[in-house]
Design an enzyme around this catalytic site. Structure first.
Site: not given
Length: 401
Positions: A199, A201-203
């Site tokens: 997603h 907002v993930k790394h």
């Protein structure tokens, strides 16, 4: 490390944000101009690169993290007789995947210091029932803070349970085992399966996307089949073979495939994953120093097994969470100053759906107390020093009132 910044920032500061570079765009465009938009070579290339990154033998790329959880549940045979333990402090998908298969979800309360599922409470829950009562455990590396999977695996083995490690927050995270060997999140040493999310907002951001890692060849092959409608094209697995066109649907699967464009983006993002992780850890150190002596601000502790030499931590810092008494007041105050902090998470057992299944508010007091106080501050690699200083100043200003 902070400074007085009276003016609002030029742009809003979210709690998380993707970072797309020219190289990312070039990788996607190149794939758009290729022969394959889906089911092409970029999928396997992403899987291979990601498996190598986390130290697992196999990886299966899928459409999102929830799909990854669902496929894991199917591959492990969760059904109406299955009872599975997870944490109440997680995104609902960690529990919903069990319900998709008709299983029963139970929760173990959290350790208030880390907000991770408390393994001692898991042990109490298991020992309160006869062996065979529970089927498996879904621990969550919440905020990027790694669960002590070695300890959990020993407990699971004693009771004959499988483990799905929800490592959506923790690519690149790690803990040290009892031999002081570094164990990366999702490497398959202590879990049957592990899952990740891509997603924004993930790394690693692919828009939507997910990954399953495992060291079990049989589970790997089953996941590949379940990902594509339960269909196989492998002649060695078919009951019949009518020719080169022939395929067999051997069980009820799903279309949880991920297109090549997103895998191309994932490969590009993965190439700078370590740089992004180092930046996240640097941001966390600045927050730690700023809030260390501030009365009224409690910072979640890193797992003791994730701490190495001075300055070394296996915490992957998807989130940076603080606890304050007037969480709602601070949340609103920060929004007034264009700082869009977020709350992670509403305890799953308090959701109306889970209450309809017999769970009640008050069942897991540590999780509920944590929820009343937690706030995730901005944490992403492109957060500037000026923006972080502004966030720190505003948090201190509110707490100091």
């Amino acid at each position: 490390m902070t400074q007085n910044l009276e003016n609002k920032p030029q742009k809003a500061i979210p709690y998380g944000r993707q970072h797309i570079t020219a190289a990312d765009i070039e990788a996607v465009v190149e794939t758009l101009q290729s022969e394959f938009l889906t089911q092409g070579p970029k999928v396997a290339a992403f899987e291979h690169a990601f498996a190598e990154y986390v130290g697992a033998t196999y990886a299966v790329a899928v459409s999102n993290g929830t799909a990854a959880l669902h496929l894991c549940s199917l591959a492990l045979g969760i059904n109406e007789e299955s009872r599975v333990i997870t944490t109440p402090i997680t995104f609902v998908a960690s529990a919903n995947c069990v319900r998709y298969c008709g299983g029963t979800v139970e929760f173990a309360d959290i350790d208030p210091a880390t907000a991770l599922m408390d393994i001692a409470k898991v042990r109490q829950l298991l020992e309160s029932k006869p062996k065979g009562y529970y089927s498996g455990i879904i621990p969550v590396d919440f905020a990027g803070n790694p669960v002590n999977m070695e300890e959990l695996k020993a407990l699971a083995d004693t009771h004959g349970l499988w483990i799905i490690e929800d490592a959506c927050h923790a690519p690149g995270g790690y803990f040290y085992d009892s031999h002081r060997q570094k164990q990366t999140c999702g490497n398959g040493q202590y879990a049957d399966l592990a899952i990740f999310s891509f997603h924004p907002v993930k790394h690693i951001a692919t828009g939507e996307g997910g990954m399953i890692t495992t060291n079990d060849e049989q589970l790997y092959k089953k996941l590949l089949q379940l990902r594509t409608h339960g269909i196989t094209r492998d002649p060695d697995q078919m009951e019949e073979n009518h020719g080169g066109w022939y395929m067999e649907m051997q069980e009820l699967g799903y279309n949880y495939r991920i297109p090549d464009m997103l895998c191309a983006l994932g490969i590009s993002q993965l190439q700078r994953a370590d740089t992004g992780l180092a930046r996240r850890k640097g941001i966390a150190r600045i927050y730690d120093a700023a809030f260390k002596e501030i009365k009224g601000i409690e910072v979640l502790k890193t797992s003791t097994t994730a701490l190495g030499t001075e300055g070394d931590t296996g915490h992957a810092y998807h989130l940076y969470v603080i606890r304050v008494q007037d969480r709602k007041g601070l949340y609103d105050f920060l929004r007034q100053h264009q700082i869009f902090a977020q709350v992670h998470y509403i305890p799953v057992h308090t959701m109306p759906y889970y209450r309809s299944l017999g769970h009640s508010k008050g069942d897991y007091p540590e999780a509920e107390q944590y929820y009343s106080e937690c706030l995730s501050l901005p944490m992403y690699p492109s957060l500037t020093q000026e923006e972080q200083a502004f966030v720190i100043d505003k948090v201190k200003e509110f707490v100091g009132k």
